[in-house]
Design a protein around this motif. Structure first.
Motif, PDB file in Angstrom:
ATOM      1  N   MET B 110      76.466  44.617  12.718  1.00 16.91           N
ATOM      2  CA  MET B 110      75.563  43.460  12.703  1.00 16.91           C
ATOM      3  C   MET B 110      76.245  42.142  13.044  1.00 16.91           C
ATOM      4  SD  MET B 110      72.488  42.448  12.407  1.00 16.91           S
ATOM      5  CE  MET B 110      71.344  43.465  11.475  1.00 16.91           C
ATOM      6  N   ASP B 111      77.547  42.001  12.729  1.00 16.58           N
ATOM      7  CA  ASP B 111      78.198  40.708  13.019  1.00 16.58           C
ATOM      8  C   ASP B 111      78.158  40.392  14.510  1.00 16.58           C
ATOM      9  OD1 ASP B 111      80.256  42.768  13.474  1.00 16.58           O
ATOM     10  OD2 ASP B 111      81.591  41.072  13.809  1.00 16.58           O
ATOM     11  N   GLN B 112      78.147  41.437  15.354  1.00 15.61           N
ATOM     12  CA  GLN B 112      78.033  41.226  16.802  1.00 15.61           C
ATOM     13  C   GLN B 112      76.559  41.189  17.225  1.00 15.61           C
ATOM     14  OE1 GLN B 112      80.917  40.623  18.605  1.00 15.61           O
ATOM     15  NE2 GLN B 112      81.858  40.784  16.584  1.00 15.61           N
ATOM     16  N   SER B 113      75.753  42.118  16.688  1.00 18.10           N
ATOM     17  CA  SER B 113      74.332  42.171  17.056  1.00 18.10           C
ATOM     18  C   SER B 113      73.637  40.839  16.803  1.00 18.10           C
ATOM     19  CB  SER B 113      73.608  43.259  16.261  1.00 18.10           C
ATOM     20  OG  SER B 113      74.168  44.509  16.531  1.00 18.10           O
ATOM     21  N   GLU B 114      73.989  40.171  15.705  1.00 18.21           N
ATOM     22  CA  GLU B 114      73.294  38.913  15.397  1.00 18.21           C
ATOM     23  C   GLU B 114      73.700  37.794  16.356  1.00 18.21           C
ATOM     24  OE1 GLU B 114      74.286  38.457  11.282  1.00 18.21           O
ATOM     25  OE2 GLU B 114      76.170  37.424  11.678  1.00 18.21           O
ATOM     26  N   GLN B 115      74.822  37.979  17.046  1.00 20.37           N
ATOM     27  CA  GLN B 115      75.197  36.992  18.069  1.00 20.37           C
ATOM     28  C   GLN B 115      74.558  37.316  19.419  1.00 20.37           C
ATOM     29  OE1 GLN B 115      79.464  36.122  18.375  1.00 20.37           O
ATOM     30  NE2 GLN B 115      79.736  37.130  16.393  1.00 20.37           N
ATOM     31  N   PHE B 116      74.399  38.617  19.681  1.00 22.13           N
ATOM     32  CA  PHE B 116      74.000  39.028  21.036  1.00 22.13           C
ATOM     33  C   PHE B 116      72.587  39.599  21.119  1.00 22.13           C
ATOM     34  CE2 PHE B 116      78.776  40.060  21.233  1.00 22.13           C
ATOM     35  CZ  PHE B 116      79.090  38.757  21.596  1.00 22.13           C
ATOM     36  N   TYR B 117      71.828  39.542  20.025  1.00 21.05           N
ATOM     37  CA  TYR B 117      70.552  40.252  20.000  1.00 21.05           C
ATOM     38  C   TYR B 117      69.623  39.828  21.141  1.00 21.05           C
ATOM     39  CZ  TYR B 117      66.358  42.529  18.303  1.00 21.05           C
ATOM     40  OH  TYR B 117      65.249  43.314  18.216  1.00 21.05           O
ATOM     41  N   PHE B 118      69.561  38.546  21.413  1.00 22.81           N
ATOM     42  CA  PHE B 118      68.673  38.104  22.500  1.00 22.81           C
ATOM     43  C   PHE B 118      69.227  38.499  23.874  1.00 22.81           C
ATOM     44  CE2 PHE B 118      65.721  34.754  20.340  1.00 22.81           C
ATOM     45  CZ  PHE B 118      65.427  35.695  19.362  1.00 22.81           C
ATOM     46  N   ASP B 119      70.562  38.616  23.964  1.00 24.87           N
ATOM     47  CA  ASP B 119      71.135  39.169  25.204  1.00 24.87           C
ATOM     48  C   ASP B 119      70.723  40.623  25.368  1.00 24.87           C
ATOM     49  OD1 ASP B 119      72.789  37.026  26.295  1.00 24.87           O
ATOM     50  OD2 ASP B 119      73.962  37.237  24.462  1.00 24.87           O
ATOM     51  N   PHE B 120      70.771  41.381  24.261  1.00 27.91           N
ATOM     52  CA  PHE B 120      70.361  42.797  24.318  1.00 27.91           C
ATOM     53  C   PHE B 120      68.963  42.912  24.929  1.00 27.91           C
ATOM     54  CE2 PHE B 120      72.771  44.115  20.128  1.00 27.91           C
ATOM     55  CZ  PHE B 120      73.976  43.853  20.747  1.00 27.91           C
ATOM     56  N   LEU B 121      68.078  41.998  24.486  1.00 25.87           N
ATOM     57  CA  LEU B 121      66.679  42.091  24.901  1.00 25.87           C
ATOM     58  C   LEU B 121      66.451  41.562  26.306  1.00 25.87           C
ATOM     59  CD1 LEU B 121      64.889  40.880  21.635  1.00 25.87           C
ATOM     60  CD2 LEU B 121      64.793  43.183  22.604  1.00 25.87           C
ATOM     61  N   GLU B 122      67.222  40.523  26.675  1.00 26.71           N
ATOM     62  CA  GLU B 122      66.861  39.797  27.894  1.00 26.71           C
ATOM     63  C   GLU B 122      67.763  40.048  29.089  1.00 26.71           C
ATOM     64  OE1 GLU B 122      66.815  35.885  26.269  1.00 26.71           O
ATOM     65  OE2 GLU B 122      65.016  36.320  25.069  1.00 26.71           O
ATOM     66  N   ASN B 123      68.983  40.515  28.880  1.00 23.49           N
ATOM     67  CA  ASN B 123      69.866  40.735  30.024  1.00 23.49           C
ATOM     68  C   ASN B 123      70.803  41.906  29.748  1.00 23.49           C
ATOM     69  OD1 ASN B 123      72.288  39.774  28.635  1.00 23.49           O
ATOM     70  ND2 ASN B 123      71.310  37.761  28.750  1.00 23.49           N
ATOM     71  N   ASP B 124      71.742  42.142  30.634  1.00 21.55           N
ATOM     72  CA  ASP B 124      72.633  43.297  30.478  1.00 21.55           C
ATOM     73  C   ASP B 124      74.081  42.900  30.166  1.00 21.55           C
ATOM     74  OD1 ASP B 124      70.647  45.202  30.901  1.00 21.55           O
ATOM     75  OD2 ASP B 124      70.758  44.899  33.078  1.00 21.55           O
ATOM     76  N   LEU B 125      74.280  41.643  29.749  1.00 20.18           N
ATOM     77  CA  LEU B 125      75.645  41.146  29.569  1.00 20.18           C
ATOM     78  C   LEU B 125      76.384  41.806  28.408  1.00 20.18           C
ATOM     79  CD1 LEU B 125      74.927  37.321  30.072  1.00 20.18           C
ATOM     80  CD2 LEU B 125      76.029  38.890  31.704  1.00 20.18           C
ATOM     81  N   LYS B 126      75.647  42.119  27.349  1.00 23.78           N
ATOM     82  CA  LYS B 126      76.307  42.594  26.122  1.00 23.78           C
ATOM     83  C   LYS B 126      75.876  44.014  25.738  1.00 23.78           C
ATOM     84  CE  LYS B 126      78.477  38.692  25.414  1.00 23.78           C
ATOM     85  NZ  LYS B 126      79.957  38.618  25.544  1.00 23.78           N
ATOM     86  N   ASN B 127      75.458  44.779  26.736  1.00 22.17           N
ATOM     87  CA  ASN B 127      74.953  46.135  26.453  1.00 22.17           C
ATOM     88  C   ASN B 127      75.947  47.005  25.679  1.00 22.17           C
ATOM     89  OD1 ASN B 127      72.660  45.466  27.740  1.00 22.17           O
ATOM     90  ND2 ASN B 127      72.902  46.853  29.491  1.00 22.17           N
ATOM     91  N   ASN B 128      77.241  46.771  25.900  1.00 23.48           N
ATOM     92  CA  ASN B 128      78.241  47.599  25.228  1.00 23.48           C
ATOM     93  C   ASN B 128      78.197  47.467  23.713  1.00 23.48           C
ATOM     94  OD1 ASN B 128      79.293  48.776  27.457  1.00 23.48           O
ATOM     95  ND2 ASN B 128      80.843  47.183  27.790  1.00 23.48           N
ATOM     96  N   TYR B 129      77.638  46.341  23.260  1.00 23.25           N
ATOM     97  CA  TYR B 129      77.579  46.136  21.812  1.00 23.25           C
ATOM     98  C   TYR B 129      76.358  46.804  21.176  1.00 23.25           C
ATOM     99  CZ  TYR B 129      81.540  42.994  22.012  1.00 23.25           C
ATOM    100  OH  TYR B 129      82.807  42.482  22.175  1.00 23.25           O
TER     101      TYR B 129
END
Lengths: 85, 401, 341
Positions: B110-129
Motif C-alpha cells: 500500500m505504501d506504493q499503491s497510495e502514491q501511484f493509484y491514479f497512475d494505475f488507473l490512468e496510464n501505464d507508468l507504474k504498472n509494475n507496482y
C-alpha cells in the motif's frame, strides 16, 4: 428548526446507508443508539464526520458525541448553536 | 504427548533498532521511537509514530538491492528481518530440512499503491507496482531474501494478530510433520492508508501512548518486521544447533462481538489466554510475565485488563506493553513483540511499560513502569486484531533438554 | 519425520457447499446448464439478500461481505452445524471495493473528511470476523491472502488442524470480489493479461466435519500444498495410486504459460481420463480454486460430469476418486483428493 431536522434526517439516511428508511419513518425524539434506531459506535464516528463536513463543527473526542447524538432533535439543537457553515 | 517446538533464530527491525542487539539495547536504555513523523508523507503530523529512520533507498542499499527495481517498504523491512533470522538460525540454501515461510501483513504494498493509484488507473507508468500491492506477492518478494527453496509458503492477514497467527500455523506445520523448520512472523510499513484509517476511528494519541494508564488517550502507529525460526526436536539434533527457547502453546480465538470494538467482558481475550495456557499444560500461576497487547486505547486496555483479571485472579504476573517504545506495529506486532520478549527473557529482565502514572480504577494491578531484573522462565504474549481476532502464545526458556 | 506423521490420518467430510458466482447463485443448475460468457469481465449474479438479513444489519456490508455471509449461512443451515470450531477464509485481494473507496477519498480529499466505515471494512479479516459475529463463534478464526492459493491455504490450515485433533468442524471459504477498476488494473499485469476466460468473482463456502454421520458430499482424503514446481513428487506423496483416479479437475484459462503447467499435469494421466476445466465457466479469480474444489465434489456427489469441455451426463464408470489440482504462476501448487463415501 423543522427544516433542519428534515435536512439532518436525509443526511443521516445517506451517510449511514439506512436503505429503505425515509425521514418520516425516523422519530426525531427517539434515541439514535441502543433501543431506538439501533446505531453503534462506528455510526457515531460517521456522524462526527457529517458534523464537520456539513456544518463545520469539529469534535476532538469521540466521547463528546455521546451527548450530542442522543436524538436527532438534540443533534439539531447542537448544530444550531455551533454551526460555522 | 505434546510435540516440543524450539526457537532457533530471531530477526527484527523496528523504530528502536535494526537487529536484535539494537532493539534489546534501546529497551534497556528506555529509548522510545515514538516521535514526530518524518519518513511517511502525511499531513497529520499532530500524531506521533514510530518510524524506521531509513528511506526505502537506504534499505535497498543495506540489502544490496537495486533501488530502480520494484520494492515496497513492507518487503524491504521484511527482507532485513528475514536475513537476520536466517543468519541467526544458521539456515542457508545448503540446509537440508524442509522449511516453511509464513508471513503476516495487511498493508502489503500500500505504501506504493497510495502514491501511484491514479497512475494505475490512468496510464501505464507504474504498472509494475500493481502486482506488488497484494499481501501474497508481498510475502513472495520477502522470500527472495532466501537463496534456497521454501517447501510451504503462505500469507496470513488477520489485521493486528497476523504475525502471532503465523507463529501458530508454523507450529502446527511442524507438529504434523509437514516441515522441520518454520520461519514465521510479519512485516508492516506505515502507510497513509491505515494511518488515516486509524484516525477516522479517533483512536490516535497526540502524545506517546500510555498503555494501562487511567488517562490513556489512544495508540501510536509504528512500523517494522520480525521473524521467529521455529524448529522440531529432530531438526535441531540433525543440525546440531542450540535453541534459544521453546514455544509451549498457543490459541487463536474470536471475540465475535463487533468489527472494531471489543466485548466489555473481554470474551475473546479471556479465551485466548485460557486456551493458550491449556494448550501449554500450564496453570495461570506458572506465568512470570504478560507481554500485553496494550495499545493504549480506552477500549482495548480496559477489555484486556478485565480479561487478565479473569484469567489470573488476584495474583497478576508482571505485565507490560512495549508499544510505548515501538508503537503499534499492526500486522507485525505479534512477532516483533515476541522477539523483544524472548530477548528480554533470555537476558533476565522484564521490559518496562513507559508513560504509566495512574492506575485504572477497575483494575487490581498496574504495569511495571521500569525494567525489572529477574531470572524467570515463562511469558505469555497477546495480539488482538480488528474483528476480534485474538491470539496468545506462551514461550519458555529451554525446559526439555 | 516425527512421531505424528506416522499416525493414521483422519477423514474429513464435506457436509455442505454454497456458492455465489457468475452462475445461478446458491444453485447447482450450472452443472447441467452452465452459462458460458464471451465477455472479458463478468460480475457475480446476486441472490436476494433480504431473505438473509435486514437492511439495517447489512447497511455497512460491501458485496463481498454480503456474499460471504449468505454462503456461510447456507452451509450452516444445510449441515446443521451452527457453531463450527474454525472459520477460515481465503481471499486474494480482500475487501477491494472498500479499499478503493477509502484510497480514492484519501487522495482526492488530501487526507481530510475521511469516514471510518470504508476503512474498517477494507481489511481482509473483516470477512471471517463478520461471519463469526453473525454466528457468535468464539473458536479459531483466520484469513489467508496468498494470491491464487488463498483458498487452498485456508483449506490446508483446516486440514492440518483436523489431523491434530484441534478442531472437529470448520467453515472454510474462498471470497474475492472484482470491481471494474481493479479488473482494469489486473488486465495490465500477467495475472489476467493473457487470460482468455472472463475475469470474475467468487464466493464459495464449505462446511467440513470429521463426523461421518449424516449427509456427506464427499470425503477429503488428502491435501498437499507445495511451493515448488515438483508435481510428480506431490503425486508420489498422494495417498492413492494414480491409476485409481477417475477424473481430474484443472484450471486451464487460455493463458499459454498457465495452461502449460496444467497440460503437463494432465499428460501424466491415462489419455482417457475425464479432464474438467472449471474455469471455462467460472472464469478467473484469486479465489476461483474454491469453485474448482466445488466442481470436483459435485462430480462425486452426482456421479456425473458437468457440461464443460464437451463432457456432461452419466459415464460408464463409478467416479470414486477425483483429484483437483491448482497452481498459481507455477509457484504455489495444491492437490486435493476427494473420494466417494
Amino acid at each position: 428548526m423543522d427544516e433542519l431536522i428534515l435536512e439532518l434526517k436525509k443526511e443521516i439516511i445517506e451517510a449511514l446507508n439506512l436503505e429503505g428508511m425515509t425521514p418520516e419513518s425516523i422519530d426525531e425524539n427517539a434515541s439514535l443508539f441502543g433501543d431506538g434506531l439501533g446505531l453503534d459506535s462506528i455510526d457515531a464516528l460517521e456522524l462526527i464526520v457529517l458534523l464537520e463536513r456539513n456544518y463545520g463543527i469539529k469534535l476532538e473526542n469521540a466521547n463528546e458525541g455521546k451527548e450530542i447524538f442522543k436524538s436527532i432533535r438534540i443533534m439539531a439543537d447542537y448544530i444550531k448553536q455551533h454551526r460555522t457553515k | 504427548m505434546s510435540i516440543p517446538i524450539y526457537v532457533t533464530g530471531l530477526g527484527i527491525i523496528t523504530g528502536i533498532g535494526n537487529g536484535k542487539s539494537e532493539n534489546l539495547q534501546s529497551i534497556i536504555d528506555y529509548k522510545s521511537a515514538v516521535n514526530k513523523i518524518e519518513i511517511l508523507k502525511s499531513k497529520h503530523s499532530e500524531f506521533p509514530v514510530s518510524e524506521i529512520h531509513l528511506t526505502n533507498n537506504e534499505m535497498c542499499e543495506f540489502l544490496g538491492l537495486n533501488p530502480e527495481e520494484v520494492h515496497t517498504r513492507t518487503c524491504l523491512m521484511g527482507r532485513i528481518a528475514l536475513r537476520e533470522a536466517l543468519q541467526d538460525a544458521n539456515i542457508s540454501s545448503e540446509t537440508k530440512e524442509k522449511i516453511a515461510f509464513i508471513s503476516g501483513t495487511t498493508v502489503g504494498g500500500m505504501d506504493q499503491s497510495e502514491q501511484f493509484y491514479f497512475d494505475f488507473l490512468e496510464n501505464d507508468l507504474k504498472n509494475n507496482y500493481i502486482k506488488a500491492h497484494d499481501c501474497g506477492t508481498t510475502t513472495e518478494m520477502i522470500a527472495k531474501e532466501f537463496a534456497g527453496d521454501f517447501e510451504i509458503m503462505t500469507t496470513i492477514s488477520t489485521a493486528c494478530s497476523s504475525a502471532l497467527n503465523s507463529i501458530i500455523l508454523g507450529a502446527n506445520l511442524i507438529k504434523t510433520g509437514k516441515v522441520d523448520i518454520a520461519i514465521v512472523g510479519g512485516s508492516e510499513s506505515l502507510s497513509k492508508f491505515h494511518f488515516n484509517g486509524f484516525n477516522t476511528l479517533m483512536i490516535l494519541d497526540k502524545e506517546q501512548c500510555r498503555p494501562f494508564d487511567k488517562n490513556r488517550a489512544g495508540l501510536n502507529l509504528g512500523e517494522g518486521a520480525a521473524y521467529v525460526v521455529l524448529e522440531s526436536k529432530e531438526a535441531i539434533k540433525r543440525r546440531k544447533i542450540k535453541p534459544l527457547c521453546q514455544l509451549l502453546g498457543y490459541a487463536n480465538t474470536c471475540d465475535a462481538f463487533h468489527q472494531t470494538a471489543t466485548s466489555p467482558e473481554g470474551i475473546g481475550a479471556t479465551l485466548a489466554m485460557r486456551k493458550a495456557l491449556e494448550n501449554s499444560n500450564l496453570q495461570p500461576e506458572d506465568i512470570d510475565y504478560i507481554n500485553a497487547h496494550g495499545t493504549g486505547t480506552e477500549n482495548n486496555d480496559l477489555t484486556e485488563g478485565t480479561a487478565i483479571m479473569k484469567v489470573f485472579g488476584e495474583n497478576i504476573p508482571n505485565i507490560s506493553s512495549i508499544k510505548s517504545f515501538i508503537g503499534h506495529t499492526t500486522s507485525a506486532a505479534g512477532s516483533i513483540e515476541t522477539v523483544i520478549s524472548i530477548l528480554a527473557m533470555i537476558n533476565n529482565f522484564i521490559p518496562a511499560n513507559l508513560n504509566f502514572s495512574t492506575k485504572i480504577d477497575e483494575f487490581n494491578f498496574i504495569p511495571n513502569d521500569k525494567n525489572i531484573k529477574k531470572n524467570y522462565n515463562i511469558f505469555i504474549t497477546n495480539s488482538f486484531g480488528f474483528g476480534g481476532n485474538d491470539s496468545s502464545c506462551v514461550f519458555s526458556k529451554i525446559i526439555e533438554k | 519425520m516425527n512421531d505424528f506423521s506416522l499416525r493414521v490420518s483422519k477423514n474429513i467430510y464435506i457436509k455442505a457447499i454454497s456458492h455465489i458466482s457468475n452462475q445461478k447463485p446458491l444453485s447447482e443448475e450450472w452443472f447441467e446448464e452452465p452459462i458460458f460468457y464471451s465477455q472479458k469481465y463478468v460480475r457475480s449474479i446476486e441472490p436476494d439478500y433480504k431473505e438473509y438479513f435486514s437492511l439495517l444489519e447489512s447497511r455497512r456490508m460491501g458485496l463481498i461481505l454480503k456474499r460471504a455471509l449468505v454462503t456461510a449461512i447456507n452451509v450452516t443451515r444445510k449441515s446443521k452445524i451452527m457453531n463450527p470450531d474454525a472459520i477460515i477464509t481465503g481471499t486474494g485481494l480482500g475487501c477491494i471495493e472498500n479499499t478503493e473507496k477509502f484510497l480514492t477519498a484519501l487522495i482526492k480529499n488530501d487526507e481530510e473528511m475521511l469516514t471510518p466505515t470504508h476503512f474498517m471494512q477494507s481489511t481482509h479479516n473483516t470477512i471471517s470476523s463478520n461471519i463469526a459475529i453473525n454466528f457468535k463463534c468464539h473458536g479459531y478464526n483466520s484469513t489467508y491472502s496468498h494470491c491464487g492459493t488463498s483458498f487452498d491455504s485456508a483449506l490446508y490450515d483446516a486440514f492440518i488442524q483436523f489431523q491434530l485433533g484441534e478442531i472437529h468442524s470448520a467453515l472454510v471459504s474462498g471470497q474475492d470480489e472484482l470491481t471494474p477498476d481493479y479488473f482494469k488494473l489486473l488486465k495490465k499485469i500477467p495475472y489476467l493479461k493473457n487470460v482468455k476466460v472472463c475475469g470474475s468473482e467468487a464466493s464459495v463456502s464449505f462446511m467440513l466435519s470429521d463426523e461421518e454421520n449424516g449427509e456427506n458430499i464427499a470425503k477429503i482424503s488428502d491435501v498437499i500444498l507445495l511451493n515448488k514446481p515438483e508435481i510428480k513428487k506431490m503425486l508420489g506423496n498422494l495417498k492413492c495410486n494414480l491409476s485409481e483416479i477417475d477424473a481430474i479437475v484443472v484450471g486451464n484459462n487460455g493463458d499459454v504459460e498457465n495452461d502449460e503447467i496444467y497440460n503437463n499435469f494432465i499428460n501424466i494421466f491415462d489419455v482417457h481420463i475425464p479432464v474438467i476445466q472449471y474455469k471455462q465457466i467460472f472464469g478467473e479469480s484469486y479465489s476461483i480454486s474454491g469453485l474448482g474444489l466445488y466442481t470436483a465434489a459435485e462430480i462425486i456427489k452426482k456421479q456425473k460430469l458437468p457440461v464443460i469441455n464437451n463432457y456432461g451426463g452419466k459415464i460408464n464408470k463409478v467416479l470414486k476418486k477425483v483429484l483437483f489440482y491448482n497452481h498459481y504462476q507455477n509457484k504455489n501448487h495444491c492437490l486435493i483428493l476427494l473420494e466417494m463415501l
